[in-house]
Write an enzyme that holds these catalytic residues in place. Structure first.
Site, PDB file in Angstrom:
ATOM      1  CB  SER A 597       2.006  -7.714  -2.622  1.00 50.44           C
ATOM      2  OG  SER A 597       1.469  -8.860  -3.909  1.00 50.44           O
ATOM      3  CE1 TYR A 610      -1.864  -4.017  -4.854  1.00 51.79           C
ATOM      4  CE2 TYR A 610      -0.104  -5.752  -5.932  1.00 51.79           C
ATOM      5  CZ  TYR A 610      -0.824  -5.230  -4.972  1.00 51.79           C
ATOM      6  OH  TYR A 610      -1.456  -6.272  -4.334  1.00 51.79           O
TER       7      TYR A 610
END
Length: 729
Positions: A597, A610
């Protein structure tokens, strides 16, 4: 439906349906019925014809045309477009052209020259290439002709005393002629037989199959069934069960142990037979095939090779039989026997080619076996894809049935090596291979997509399948994984062939459940993939979770641990389990792609579990690239937030994000409307102002798995629309 009764074939003729059809469509109908039963003919084998009066498009005159299944078609699935149409008079006139060629005969290229003439006989500019069997239909003066490859009939035709057996079974109705290569010469021979015996209804073609005729198409169809039924009854009355193959020599392993041994040896074996081009496996281990492979006579019979030309074009002249005792020897001993057997098979195949080749023969093809027989374990068939591997297995099953029938009633006789070679390396077959479309970019590849049940993973699976890859869709939600694989099968089809009992029957995709945080679960899924395809080439990991803080903004310890377990450790476990497969296969060109990501390089409030896990995943890409080089490339794809189609954005999270960013919305709005609004908000923060989609990520994954970026490893490819906060710095 017809009231006729058969035990060994099925009568599917329906007058109510057939009577509504045009003459050409009745031919298609008859062909589909015959092709639907594997006991009548094999996949892609056999052909049918009808002689039909048509209007010449130029003169308007009534002319007799020959409609015959064209080259490369399959009777079961054929449509009108799969049939060649020719002027019957022009095909008959080829006799004079053929007789002018000197020299003629099976050792010349006269037949090849004649095959090139069929295009000049085409009616109404039909582009379908005519089959090499066209003369068999043209030169017999009957309106309807079926040429099939039934196992029971070939068993008679491949017996030492085939001529005598034919008379005993059929009397004067069906005649026998010795082996002759398909083509114009065989067509002329059939015309001669018909002139001498006009009351005969057909001919058993030595080593080859059956051809029969009638002046009514329904009568021709039922005649085909009758001929097969009589041969099957004759064989069954004399079959001795296991003793037909000399009785059992080896005891089979139980199903669980067979699966374990297959999982252990298949990746290595796939690497061994894929030295020229990657191959895909189909495994069969049902009682029927094991009865043959584990019998006393299997070594002798398998060494004789196939009889029917259609069979050994797929299975090669003979399989590799491995003498391994499953009760006293382990998998290591099997691997050693396979290694020695493969080396000897390649030497034998090269010697066969050198001894039989002709001045104009094509270059020697892959010398590795396409069928491997292991006592107590089963059969492994190989092909360029799962469909071809299944068809290869199907054809060897047919060969086994032919041997069973011939041994039950007489003695099995295979084609001489030179005759087999002349079919295998026939220039007409070479031309057929060259007419095949080019392979897709990911053809022959087996790719596991972990997280394929939804979102980016599902889109990746679809994209890779469209490029020819076999997909192993893995997800914690096994039902979602199966839904993805079923959608792929619906999209690209199962391919030709019908998976018989005991053949690993999956097509271009399978769906499996697995927990990415559980090593045993991952291994079980990969072992299933090995049994389905023989190995795995590349892996994409898209599975991931987002750790949402509680109301106080705190992330519980167990959620932090779970985030790292899925987003980091899970990818490591997948890579580590794949490493044993990659090492065993020893094939270059594999890839591992991890979905990371852009958050891995952008610090912000509210998602640090995350974000930190994705930062770790980015570095895991670099570490694994070092560990797995030079055989395997490892890269990452780093998307910006993908909202549309993502399982990570249920309605409540979408609303929470809209509130967080101060984006107006209404509770009455549909889920997709809310997702679109959030996606556009994220897009407006980028330079390109376009929402980031799962399809965008799938395209990046495809590029990394293809050879287009073959020199790229250890890199993170950002697909974020230009999020400047994530720029390299």
């Amino acid at each position: 439906m017809s009231e006729r009764s058969f035990q060994f074939v099925q009568d599917l003729w329906d007058d109510a349906q057939a009577d509504l059809l045009s003459p050409v469509d009745r031919l298609v109908y008859r062909s589909n019925l015959l092709g639907a039963d594997g006991r009548i003919t094999n996949t892609g084998g056999g052909n049918t014809s009808s002689k039909i009066m048509e209007r010449d498009p130029v003169t308007g005159d009534a002319v007799e045309t020959l409609w015959v299944k064209g080259s490369g078609g399959d009777l079961r699935t054929s449509t009108r477009e799969n049939f060649a149409s020719l002027y019957e008079s022009k095909v008959l006139a080829l006799k004079q052209v053929y007789e002018a060629i000197e020299p003629r005969g099976p050792e010349t290229d006269a037949e090849d020259q004649m095959a090139a003439m069929y295009a000049h006989c085409a009616f109404n500019l039909n582009p379908r290439a005519a089959s090499i069997d066209t003369p068999l239909h043209a030169f017999v003066p009957k309106k309807f002709i079926d040429h099939m490859h039934p196992n029971a009939v070939i068993a008679v035709a491949a017996s030492r005393n085939a001529d005598q057996l034919t008379r005993e079974i059929y009397g004067d109705d069906i005649l026998h002629t010795p082996w002759r290569r398909p083509g114009l010469e065989l067509g002329l021979k059939l015309r001669e037989i018909h002139r001498e015996r006009p009351d005969a209804k057909g001919v058993l073609l030595g080593q080859h199959g059956l051809i029969n005729w009638a002046d009514d198409d329904k009568e021709c169809y039922h005649l085909t069934l009758d001929i097969i039924e009589k041969a099957a009854w004759y064989i069954e009355a004399r079959d001795r069960g296991e003793r037909t193959f000399g009785g059992a020599k080896y005891e089979s392993l139980d199903a669980e142990r067979r699966a374990a041994v297959f999982a252990q040896i298949l990746p290595w074996l796939r690497g061994q037979v894929s030295q020229n081009k990657r191959l895909v496996a189909a495994v069969q281990d049902d009682d029927q095939i094991l009865r043959f492979i584990s019998s006393h006579d299997a070594p002798r019979l398998s060494a004789l090779g196939a009889s029917c030309p259609d069979h050994f074009l797929r299975t090669k002249i003979k399989p590799l039989y491995v003498a391994w005792d499953p009760q006293t020897q382990d998998a290591a001993a099997l691997k050693a026997s396979l290694a020695a057997g493969l080396a000897q098979y390649r030497r034998d195949y090269s010697a066969y080619y050198q001894a039989c080749k002709r001045p104009d023969s094509p270059a020697m093809r892959d010398p590795n076996p396409t069928v491997i027989l292991i006592p107590g374990l089963g059969m492994i068939a190989w092909g360029k894809d799962k469909s071809e591997a299944r068809v290869t297995a199907e054809f060897y099953n047919c060969a086994v049935e032919v041997m069973r029938g011939a041994e039950a009633i007489d003695e099995y006789v295979a084609l001489p090596a030179q005759e087999a070679f002349d079919i295998e390396y026939w220039l007409m077959e070479e031309a057929k291979l060259r007419r095949m479309p080019p392979e897709k970019e990911l053809a022959r590849q087996v790719i596991a997509v972990v997280g394929a049940g939804s979102g980016i993973g599902r889109e990746v699976a679809y994209r890779l399948a469209s490029e020819g890859a076999h997909i192993v869709a893995i997800d914690r939600d096994a039902q979602a994984a199966r839904a993805t694989s079923e959608a792929i099968v619906a999209q690209v089809g199962m391919g030709v062939g019908v998976a018989g009992s005991g053949i690993s029957g999956c097509g271009p995709a399978i769906g499996l459940g697995a927990d990415i945080t559980d090593r045993a679960s991952i291994r079980a899924a990969l072992d299933t993939a090995i049994l389905a395809y023989g190995g795995v080439d590349s892996v994409v990991v898209t599975a991931g979770i987002v750790a949402a803080p509680d109301a106080s903004g705190h992330i519980p310890d167990e959620m932090w641990a779970r985030t790292f377990a899925v987003n980091v450790t899970g990818s490591y476990l997948v890579a580590d389990e794949m490493r044993r497969i990659w090492d065993a296969q020893d094939l270059s060109g594999g890839s591992l792609v991890l979905m990371t990501s852009v958050n891995g390089v952008v610090a912000k409030r509210g998602s640090f579990a995350y974000d930190a896990s994705k930062a770790a995943a980015n570095h895991l890409v670099r570490e694994l690239a070092m560990e797995l080089a030079p055989r395997i490339r490892v890269n990452g794809v780093a998307p910006a937030t993908v909202v549309q189609g993502s399982a990570m954005f249920p309605r409540d999270r979408v609303i929470a994000s809209l509130i967080k960013y101060g984006v107006g919305y209404s509770e009455e709005e549909a889920d997709e409307t809310l997702r679109d609004r959030l996606a556009q908000f994220y897009a407006d923060r980028t330079l390109l102002k376009e929402p980031i989609t799962a399809a965008d990520q799938a395209e990046a994954v495809f590029l990394l798995l293809s050879r287009r970026l073959a020199k790229t490893t250890g890199q993170i490819l950002s697909i974020d629309g230009g999020l400047h906060e994530a720029f390299l710095r």
